[in-house]
Design an enzyme around this catalytic site. Structure first.
Site, PDB file in Angstrom:
ATOM      1  CB  THR A 349       9.117   4.033 -16.823  1.00 33.03           C
ATOM      2  OG1 THR A 349       7.800   4.185 -16.300  1.00 33.03           O
ATOM      3  CG2 THR A 349       9.238   4.775 -18.141  1.00 33.03           C
ATOM      4  CG  ASP A 377       6.222   5.932  -3.500  1.00 37.60           C
ATOM      5  OD1 ASP A 377       5.462   6.857  -3.156  1.00 37.60           O
ATOM      6  OD2 ASP A 377       5.812   4.846  -3.935  1.00 37.60           O
ATOM      7  NE  ARG A 423       3.262  -0.582  -5.023  1.00 38.34           N
ATOM      8  CZ  ARG A 423       2.208  -1.389  -4.996  1.00 38.34           C
ATOM      9  NH1 ARG A 423       1.002  -0.868  -4.834  1.00 38.34           N
ATOM     10  NH2 ARG A 423       2.345  -2.684  -5.146  1.00 38.34           N
ATOM     11  CD  GLU A 478       1.021   3.462  -1.561  1.00 41.58           C
ATOM     12  OE1 GLU A 478      -0.048   3.026  -2.032  1.00 41.58           O
ATOM     13  OE2 GLU A 478       1.799   4.189  -2.203  1.00 41.58           O
TER      14      GLU A 478
END
Length: 619
Positions: A349, A377, A423, A478
């Site tokens: 962003t 995160d 991630r 993840e």
């Protein structure tokens, strides 16, 4: 003659009148003397004059009464702390240069210090060989540059920073009637509307980035400009048309940031035209731009809800957007008269926001771009942490406790597997593991356990744990084993989501399947319970600590924007509020957890799992 009462009488003769006056005088003298004796005794007993506190409370008492005194009354603060007089344009009457903690540290006796490092000692001029290699002196501080609208629009005028409204009073007369200024006790605020605001932050204030100093540190340091309300601003509230946009995934605290941005704009700066852009950047790039009017009434109570009232989305604007696409977004904003845009989102962003800033600077557009960093995160560079992270860890810990219950209550060989967000960075997995103290193995992207040891090593360790305690809990970020799973995949091209992120393979699917096969090969039964709380974690309301962080970040984003700063984001560095240039965020993000660092070492100590990367191992 009427009965004499408290020295008052009605004499009938001159002599009686004289006697009455003498009696009244004696009574008054006696009363004054009694008060003096009592006050003197109080002073001797408590060691403080004119203040109902003991001597150890003297400092706090002076701080309490200081805002009510006129500027000429106090020149030196408690313990000699220097005070600044407030000018007629300041919000508060006094500003202490030292906080209460700093003042107390400043007064510590020299006997409490181990040694004093100076440049002379560092260079060995006093003959102390052990100090020659110590590098504590800082000769050069590089302050990261912040851009301001006045850099390329020099005709903007400065305005005094005035607090405009409060919830209780609606007009200037009410403010004047109920303020300290009306009684003459605080003459510095007589010309101002609204409530008294503490103090302003000078532009010269900086916050050091690299505060840890040691033998390997150089005599240079980097610093950021400290965030806070400035004495002068570039906008009148009546001239501001502000817009707020939320982008990317959901995160606890988004509504809190929206509330605080709106309220600071409305109350502190008198801004009436505040809009919310719905649907993230797509709300600016679609066929029908979606704006809604915001004010304190329309947002009341939303801080108690999760998610965002402005909705969110991925994509719509990115670093790869063409100048024509950026120009179309600017046209939408200009048609609405927007000259102040607050963007709440992650590093992607911010990359899109910086493209807007570059376009505005190139064509000299009067548009402030201010950001509030959002990443559940906690993988944005530079900042200590992002809002929502503490809430995410708290909720993840609950999921781990559920996995412990499932693993212990299901036989034979109960195993709880928890998949957590992360991630690139395994901060949530690591912190939740430490908070729960119930995890037997934690796998994250930064530690290449699967790449170095293979999946059989996971099965072997889980089997030994089950043999030892009867159940096991495995926490998996993840992004864990992404490189290992990538090599196993037959797909040649990587899939990406709307935000440009690589679509990762689910490591838990692979691990659960492999664990079942491994235990079957070993002739052992296994009962696996899988929990994925990802969407529950990010959709809940922010907890207390994240609420406070949202308030601080939002306030300072507004203060910086009103002062004309642009292309920056409001962050917390070394527990201090700063304004960070967006290119710094873009360059340092995403950040990663150090697999040889202290946090990961604490995780290994808590889980007792095999160590992949030792302190002396090669990367």
């Amino acid at each position: 003659q009427q009965p004499h009462c408290f020295g008052y009488a009605t004499p009938k003769t001159p002599s009686a009148m004289a006697d009455s006056k003498l009696s009244t005088k004696n009574v008054l003298i006696g009363l004054v003397g009694s008060v003096a004796v009592i006050a003197g005794g109080w002073y001797l007993l408590n060691g403080s004059y004119g203040c109902p506190h003991s001597r150890e409370k003297e400092e706090e008492c002076e701080e309490e009464i200081m805002p009510l005194l006129p500027p000429e009354a106090v020149k030196v603060g408690p313990k000699g702390a220097r005070m600044e007089r407030a000018s007629s344009e300041r919000r508060g009457s006094f500003q202490t240069n030292l906080s209460s903690r700093q003042k107390k540290m400043k007064d510590l006796p020299q006997s409490m210090f181990e040694r004093i490092y100076t440049k002379d000692i560092e260079e060995g001029k006093e003959g102390k060989e052990e100090n020659k290699t110590d590098k504590f002196a800082i000769d050069t501080v590089k302050v990261l540059k912040l851009d301001n609208l006045r850099d390329y629009i020099p005709n903007l005028k400065w305005h005094p920073n005035i607090y405009h409204r409060s919830r209780c009073f609606t007009n200037t007369d009410d403010h004047r009637r109920y303020s300290f200024a009306s009684s003459g006790m605080n003459k510095c605020t007589q010309s101002r509307k609204g409530r008294i605001y503490g103090s302003f932050t000078p532009d010269r204030d900086i916050v050091l980035f690299d505060i840890v100093r040691g033998k390997k540190t150089k005599n240079k340091a980097m610093a950021f400009r400290r965030a806070g309300a400035r004495e002068k601003v570039c906008f009148n509230g009546s001239d501001v048309n502000a817009a707020i946009i939320t982008c990317g995934g959901l995160c606890p605290g988004l509504n809190v940031v929206i509330v605080e941005v709106v309220e600071v704009l409305y109350y502190a700066y008198g801004v009436d035209n505040i809009f919310g852009i719905q649907g993230g950047y797509r709300g600016l790039t679609g066929e029908k731009p979606d704006f809604i009017k915001l004010n304190p009434d329309s947002i009341e109570g939303i801080n108690r809800d999760g998610g965002t009232i402005l909705f969110s989305s991925r994509g719509g604007l990115s670093p790869t957007s063409t100048e024509e696409e950026i120009g179309e977004v600017f046209n939408v904003l200009e048609k609405k008269g927007i000259n102040m845009l607050f963007i709440i989102g992650g590093d992607g962003t911010h990359r899109g926001a910086y493209r807007l800033y570059e376009y505005g600077r190139k064509y000299k557009k009067t548009l402030v771009i201010a950001g509030v960093p959002k990443t559940i995160d906690n993988d944005m560079g530079v900042i200590d942490s992002s809002f929502g992270f503490n809430t995410a860890v708290e909720e993840a810990t609950k999921a781990i406790f559920s996995a412990v219950t499932e693993a212990t209550c299901n036989k034979p060989n109960g195993v709880g597997v928890v998949k957590l967000m992360g991630r690139h960075a395994g901060y949530i997995a690591c912190h939740a593991t430490l908070a729960s103290r119930q995890v037997d193995m934690c796998l994250i992207n930064e530690d290449p356990f699967l790449e170095r040891n293979g999946p059989d090593a996971v099965g072997e360790y889980i089997l030994r744990t089950l043999q030892n305690k009867g159940h096991a809990v495995l926490v998996v970020a993840e992004g864990a084993g992404s490189e290992f799973l990538k090599r196993l995949s037959e797909e040649k091209e990587e899939k990406k989501d709307a935000g440009g992120n690589v679509a990762l393979k689910n490591p838990c699917d692979f691990l659960i399947s492999h664990l079942k096969g491994y235990f079957k090969k070993m002739g052992e039964p296994i009962t696996i319970k899988f929990i994925d709380p990802s969407y529950m974690i990010r959709s809940v309301p922010a907890n207390a600590s994240d609420n406070v962080m949202c308030v601080v970040l939002a306030q300072n984003a507004v203060h910086g924007a009103m002062a004309g700063y642009t292309g920056f984001t409001s962050g917390i560095v070394n527990n201090r509020s700063v304004m960070i240039p967006m290119p710094v965020i873009m360059t340092t993000s995403p950040s990663f957890l150090n697999p040889r660092g202290r946090t990961w070492s604490r995780v290994l100590a808590a889980t007792q799992q095999p160590v992949t990367l030792g302190l002396h191992s090669k990367p």
